[in-house]
Design a protein around this motif. Structure first.
Motif, PDB file in Angstrom:
ATOM      1  N   ILE A  18      -1.606   5.431  -7.599  1.00  0.00           N
ATOM      2  CA  ILE A  18      -2.649   6.462  -7.414  1.00  0.00           C
ATOM      3  C   ILE A  18      -2.093   7.831  -7.793  1.00  0.00           C
ATOM      4  N   ARG A  19      -0.881   8.127  -7.333  1.00  0.00           N
ATOM      5  CA  ARG A  19      -0.255   9.414  -7.683  1.00  0.00           C
ATOM      6  C   ARG A  19      -0.074   9.562  -9.191  1.00  0.00           C
ATOM      7  N   ALA A  20       0.141   8.417  -9.880  1.00  0.00           N
ATOM      8  CA  ALA A  20       0.331   8.428 -11.331  1.00  0.00           C
ATOM      9  C   ALA A  20      -0.999   8.409 -12.080  1.00  0.00           C
ATOM     10  N   GLY A  21      -2.117   8.448 -11.339  1.00  0.00           N
ATOM     11  CA  GLY A  21      -3.425   8.477 -11.973  1.00  0.00           C
ATOM     12  C   GLY A  21      -3.957   7.109 -12.379  1.00  0.00           C
ATOM     13  N   LYS A  22      -3.337   6.055 -11.893  1.00  0.00           N
ATOM     14  CA  LYS A  22      -3.770   4.690 -12.222  1.00  0.00           C
ATOM     15  C   LYS A  22      -4.739   4.204 -11.147  1.00  0.00           C
ATOM     16  N   ASP A  23      -5.968   4.711 -11.215  1.00  0.00           N
ATOM     17  CA  ASP A  23      -6.961   4.404 -10.188  1.00  0.00           C
ATOM     18  C   ASP A  23      -7.399   2.941 -10.191  1.00  0.00           C
ATOM     19  N   GLU A  24      -7.117   2.197 -11.263  1.00  0.00           N
ATOM     20  CA  GLU A  24      -7.486   0.777 -11.293  1.00  0.00           C
ATOM     21  C   GLU A  24      -6.761  -0.020 -10.208  1.00  0.00           C
ATOM     22  N   ILE A  74       0.835  -1.204   0.000  1.00  0.00           N
ATOM     23  CA  ILE A  74       0.000   0.000   0.000  1.00  0.00           C
ATOM     24  C   ILE A  74       0.869   1.253   0.000  1.00  0.00           C
ATOM     25  N   ARG A  75       1.932   1.243   0.820  1.00  0.00           N
ATOM     26  CA  ARG A  75       2.803   2.425   0.916  1.00  0.00           C
ATOM     27  C   ARG A  75       3.560   2.710  -0.381  1.00  0.00           C
ATOM     28  N   THR A  76       3.841   1.667  -1.146  1.00  0.00           N
ATOM     29  CA  THR A  76       4.660   1.853  -2.348  1.00  0.00           C
ATOM     30  C   THR A  76       3.830   1.702  -3.613  1.00  0.00           C
ATOM     31  N   CYS A  77       3.521   0.479  -3.987  1.00  0.00           N
ATOM     32  CA  CYS A  77       2.854   0.201  -5.272  1.00  0.00           C
ATOM     33  C   CYS A  77       1.533   0.957  -5.405  1.00  0.00           C
ATOM     34  N   VAL A  78       0.671   0.821  -4.408  1.00  0.00           N
ATOM     35  CA  VAL A  78      -0.652   1.438  -4.498  1.00  0.00           C
ATOM     36  C   VAL A  78      -0.526   2.956  -4.493  1.00  0.00           C
ATOM     37  N   ALA A  79       0.236   3.492  -3.563  1.00  0.00           N
ATOM     38  CA  ALA A  79       0.382   4.944  -3.472  1.00  0.00           C
ATOM     39  C   ALA A  79       0.995   5.523  -4.751  1.00  0.00           C
ATOM     40  N   ASP A  80       2.029   4.857  -5.269  1.00  0.00           N
ATOM     41  CA  ASP A  80       2.670   5.343  -6.497  1.00  0.00           C
ATOM     42  C   ASP A  80       1.701   5.328  -7.679  1.00  0.00           C
TER      43      ASP A  80
END
Length: 104
Positions: free
Chosen positions: A84-90, A76-82
Motif C-alpha cells: 500500500i505504501r508503494a502504491g500497489k493498491d491491488e 497485513i503488517r508487512t506485505c500488505v502495508a508495504d
C-alpha cells in the motif's frame, strides 16, 4: 489455461522474507499441530471413544486457526502495508480474496 491454475502458479512464485524469529514461532506452532494430528491418528488406531477424538480434533482446529491468525496478522503488517505504501493498491483485492477464502 484455467484461471485458477494461473492464479495458483503466480501465487507459488511469490516469496516472503521472514525474520528468524517469525520462522521459529510459526514452525513451533506447526510442530505442535503436527503432534496433535499424530495423536489423533493414534487415538483412531487405538479405538478411542468418538467424543474424545472429536475434542482433540477441535483442539487441533483451534491451533490451526491460531496459526492462521498469526500468519495473517504478519502478512497485513508487512506485505500488505508495504505494498500500500508503494502504491500497489491491488494488494487490497488480494487481501479481500484471502479473507473470503479463510471465512468459507
Amino acid at each position: 489455461m484455467n484461471e485458477d491454475v494461473e492464479k495458483q502458479c503466480s501465487c507459488c512464485q511469490r516469496k516472503k522474507e521472514r525474520s528468524e524469529a517469525e520462522v521459529k514461532k510459526l514452525t513451533n506452532r506447526l510442530n505442535r499441530i503436527e503432534g496433535q494430528i499424530r495423536g489423533i491418528r493414534n487415538m483412531v488406531e487405538q479405538n478411542a471413544y468418538c467424543t474424545d477424538i472429536l475434542v482433540q480434533v477441535t483442539a487441533a482446529t483451534a491451533a490451526l486457526n491460531a496459526f492462521n491468525k498469526e500468519l495473517l496478522a504478519n502478512h497485513i503488517r508487512t506485505c500488505v502495508a508495504d505494498d500500500i505504501r508503494a502504491g500497489k493498491d491491488e494488494v487490497i483485492d488480494d487481501l479481500v480474496d484471502t479473507l473470503q477464502k479463510l471465512m468459507k
